[in-house]
Design a protein around this motif. Structure first.
Motif, PDB file in Angstrom:
ATOM      1  N   ILE A 144     -70.585  68.465 -72.536  1.00  0.00           N
ATOM      2  CA  ILE A 144     -70.007  67.566 -73.553  1.00  0.00           C
ATOM      3  C   ILE A 144     -69.102  68.351 -74.508  1.00  0.00           C
ATOM      4  O   ILE A 144     -68.692  67.831 -75.548  1.00  0.00           O
ATOM      5  CB  ILE A 144     -71.100  66.801 -74.350  1.00  0.00           C
ATOM      6  CG1 ILE A 144     -72.116  67.769 -74.989  1.00  0.00           C
ATOM      7  CG2 ILE A 144     -71.802  65.792 -73.470  1.00  0.00           C
ATOM      8  CD1 ILE A 144     -73.025  67.100 -76.016  1.00  0.00           C
ATOM      9  N   SER A 191     -68.513  62.071 -64.879  1.00  0.00           N
ATOM     10  CA  SER A 191     -67.663  61.381 -65.857  1.00  0.00           C
ATOM     11  C   SER A 191     -66.916  62.457 -66.650  1.00  0.00           C
ATOM     12  O   SER A 191     -67.044  63.646 -66.359  1.00  0.00           O
ATOM     13  CB  SER A 191     -68.511  60.475 -66.755  1.00  0.00           C
ATOM     14  OG  SER A 191     -69.459  61.228 -67.455  1.00  0.00           O
ATOM     15  N   THR A 244     -73.484  62.558 -69.165  1.00  0.00           N
ATOM     16  CA  THR A 244     -74.160  61.953 -68.017  1.00  0.00           C
ATOM     17  C   THR A 244     -73.473  60.655 -67.591  1.00  0.00           C
ATOM     18  O   THR A 244     -73.344  59.740 -68.414  1.00  0.00           O
ATOM     19  CB  THR A 244     -75.639  61.690 -68.387  1.00  0.00           C
ATOM     20  OG1 THR A 244     -76.236  62.938 -68.757  1.00  0.00           O
ATOM     21  CG2 THR A 244     -76.406  61.101 -67.217  1.00  0.00           C
ATOM     22  N   SER A 260     -76.229  65.243 -72.386  1.00  0.00           N
ATOM     23  CA  SER A 260     -75.867  63.915 -72.886  1.00  0.00           C
ATOM     24  C   SER A 260     -75.826  64.027 -74.410  1.00  0.00           C
ATOM     25  O   SER A 260     -76.753  64.571 -75.018  1.00  0.00           O
ATOM     26  CB  SER A 260     -76.879  62.860 -72.441  1.00  0.00           C
ATOM     27  OG  SER A 260     -76.355  61.584 -72.759  1.00  0.00           O
ATOM     28  N   ALA A 287     -76.213  61.936 -76.760  1.00  0.00           N
ATOM     29  CA  ALA A 287     -77.257  61.213 -77.499  1.00  0.00           C
ATOM     30  C   ALA A 287     -78.505  62.078 -77.686  1.00  0.00           C
ATOM     31  O   ALA A 287     -79.032  62.189 -78.800  1.00  0.00           O
ATOM     32  CB  ALA A 287     -77.616  59.928 -76.753  1.00  0.00           C
ATOM     33  N   GLU A 337     -65.483  63.743 -81.822  1.00  0.00           N
ATOM     34  CA  GLU A 337     -66.465  62.786 -81.291  1.00  0.00           C
ATOM     35  C   GLU A 337     -67.709  62.772 -82.167  1.00  0.00           C
ATOM     36  O   GLU A 337     -68.131  63.824 -82.665  1.00  0.00           O
ATOM     37  CB  GLU A 337     -66.835  63.185 -79.871  1.00  0.00           C
ATOM     38  CG  GLU A 337     -65.628  63.125 -78.949  1.00  0.00           C
ATOM     39  CD  GLU A 337     -66.026  63.257 -77.512  1.00  0.00           C
ATOM     40  OE1 GLU A 337     -66.073  62.233 -76.819  1.00  0.00           O
ATOM     41  OE2 GLU A 337     -66.310  64.384 -77.090  1.00  0.00           O
ATOM     42  N   VAL A 338     -68.273  61.588 -82.338  1.00  0.00           N
ATOM     43  CA  VAL A 338     -69.446  61.494 -83.220  1.00  0.00           C
ATOM     44  C   VAL A 338     -70.578  60.662 -82.605  1.00  0.00           C
ATOM     45  O   VAL A 338     -70.346  59.708 -81.871  1.00  0.00           O
ATOM     46  CB  VAL A 338     -69.102  60.884 -84.602  1.00  0.00           C
ATOM     47  CG1 VAL A 338     -68.178  61.776 -85.397  1.00  0.00           C
ATOM     48  CG2 VAL A 338     -68.526  59.500 -84.490  1.00  0.00           C
TER      49      VAL A 338
HETATM   50  N1  SAM Z   1     -71.767  59.917 -70.928  1.00  0.00           N
HETATM   51  C1  SAM Z   1     -71.644  60.574 -72.200  1.00  0.00           C
HETATM   52  C2  SAM Z   1     -73.003  61.159 -72.582  1.00  0.00           C
HETATM   53  O1  SAM Z   1     -73.874  61.243 -71.732  1.00  0.00           O
HETATM   54  O2  SAM Z   1     -73.175  61.551 -73.728  1.00  0.00           O
HETATM   55  C3  SAM Z   1     -71.092  59.645 -73.260  1.00  0.00           C
HETATM   56  C4  SAM Z   1     -69.719  59.144 -72.955  1.00  0.00           C
HETATM   57  S1  SAM Z   1     -69.061  58.060 -74.146  1.00  0.00           S
HETATM   58  C5  SAM Z   1     -67.648  57.449 -73.338  1.00  0.00           C
HETATM   59  C6  SAM Z   1     -68.324  59.117 -75.312  1.00  0.00           C
HETATM   60  C7  SAM Z   1     -69.058  59.103 -76.654  1.00  0.00           C
HETATM   61  O3  SAM Z   1     -70.158  59.984 -76.586  1.00  0.00           O
HETATM   62  C8  SAM Z   1     -68.205  59.620 -77.813  1.00  0.00           C
HETATM   63  O4  SAM Z   1     -67.418  58.590 -78.377  1.00  0.00           O
HETATM   64  C9  SAM Z   1     -69.255  60.103 -78.772  1.00  0.00           C
HETATM   65  O5  SAM Z   1     -69.821  59.017 -79.469  1.00  0.00           O
HETATM   66  C10 SAM Z   1     -70.295  60.674 -77.794  1.00  0.00           C
HETATM   67  N2  SAM Z   1     -70.027  62.102 -77.547  1.00  0.00           N
HETATM   68  C11 SAM Z   1     -69.650  62.656 -76.388  1.00  0.00           C
HETATM   69  N3  SAM Z   1     -69.510  63.994 -76.534  1.00  0.00           N
HETATM   70  C12 SAM Z   1     -69.791  64.269 -77.813  1.00  0.00           C
HETATM   71  C13 SAM Z   1     -69.827  65.463 -78.587  1.00  0.00           C
HETATM   72  N4  SAM Z   1     -69.532  66.646 -78.066  1.00  0.00           N
HETATM   73  N5  SAM Z   1     -70.168  65.374 -79.895  1.00  0.00           N
HETATM   74  C14 SAM Z   1     -70.485  64.182 -80.453  1.00  0.00           C
HETATM   75  N6  SAM Z   1     -70.463  63.031 -79.761  1.00  0.00           N
HETATM   76  C15 SAM Z   1     -70.115  63.077 -78.474  1.00  0.00           C
END
Ligand code: SAM
Length: 277
Positions: free
Chosen positions: A11, A80, A84, A112, A114, A214-215
């Motif tokens: 991520i 993706s 995840t 992930s 979250a 990203e948050v």
């Molecule tokens: N599939 C991903 C996962 O397992 O975390 C999430 C994908 S979703 C399209 C993208 C969102 O995940 C972002 O808008 C943010 O809310 C969160 N996110 C992903 N990477 C992040 C990071 N490095 N720091 C904070 N939030 C992140």
């Protein structure tokens, strides 16, 4: 038997990928990637030259046949852009269709946002947590969404765009109250930042620091409601009513213990006293 591998990718920090994920990405005959240009950076970093095809929100149904055709001849990996697949990302429909077609599906554990943000937030994980994905964008739908989860006692996890974060924080404070919360920004990246504070303080912080990147927004669950304990006058009145109606003291004490927040033995003792007074 051909297998559809669901493979989490980093991520933010390219090191956050397992040895098994790298091996699977190297060994499969095809990688279905949300954005092939984004994933090329990762694959090049690890010198993986497995062919890729796109599998994203807009072709996730039309692409099923092509992916099944590839699966007929060997294993396929689904990735993706980050984290995840299937978690607020494309994946669900393909996994469902593969299972329905009798194809083996194996998900690898991995990053992930979250879970990473939840653990570092310091918010309660012992009572479980609720992952809500992206909340609705329209203010009235967001209001209804937050109202629906307002009594939820477990920690709430939301993905949110930095552009909507301030508005969501404002509405969350109004509807959920000033609960402990955390904004996890740019997790595992160079500018990683955790803001752990009541919603009002996080709101004030982000009103003066434009959120970037990203948050993940995490909010403590609803505080336990105080049990409604009757005062002594109310208890005695209810006890007298029951005894005057001919109820046995033992039964009245049991029934009132369930209603009043008082202990059954104490009510029984009060009943004895009533009778002797
Ligand atoms: N599939 C991903 C996962 O397992 O975390 C999430 C994908 S979703 C399209 C993208 C969102 O995940 C972002 O808008 C943010 O809310 C969160 N996110 C992903 N990477 C992040 C990071 N490095 N720091 C904070 N939030 C992140």
């Amino acid at each position: 038997m051909p297998t559809l591998y669901v493979v989490p990718t980093p991520i933010g920090n390219l090191e956050d990928i397992t040895l098994r994920a790298l091996r699977v990405l190297r060994e499969v005959r095809l990688i279905a990637a949300e954005d092939t240009r984004t994933s090329r950076v990762l694959l090049q970093h690890y010198e993986i030259d497995t062919p890729m095809t796109s599998y994203h929100e807009h072709n996730k149904l039309s692409k099923l046949d092509a992916i099944f055709a590839a699966l007929a001849g060997g294993d396929v990996a689904l990735i993706s852009d980050a984290g995840t697949p299937g978690i607020s990302d494309p994946g669900y429909e393909l996994i469902q269709a593969a299972l329905a077609a009798g194809i083996r599906v194996e998900a690898l554990p991995g990053a992930s946002a979250a879970i990473t943000a939840l653990v570092a937030s310091g918010l309660d994980t012992t009572g479980g947590f609720v992952f809500l994905g992206f909340p609705p964008r329209k203010p009235n739908e967001l209001r209804a969404f937050l109202t629906e989860v307002s009594a939820e006692p477990r920690t709430l996890i939301l993905y949110e765009s930095p552009y909507r974060l301030v508005d969501t924080l404002r509405l969350a404070q109004e509807i959920l109250g000033d609960r402990p919360a955390c904004v996890a920004r740019e997790v595992t990246k160079l500018h990683e930042e955790y803001t752990r504070a009541p919603l009002s303080e996080i709101l004030a912080y982000y009103e003066s620091h434009t959120p970037r990147g990203e948050v993940v927004l995490l909010i403590a669950g609803a505080p336990p409601t105080e049990p409604d304990v009757w005062d002594e006058a109310r208890l005695l009145a209810a006890l007298r009513d029951r005894l005057e109606d001919g109820e046995r003291l033992k039964d009245a004490a049991k029934a009132l213990a369930a209603e009043s927040g008082w202990d059954r033995k104490t009510i029984y003792a009060l009943g004895i006293q009533e009778k002797t007074d």
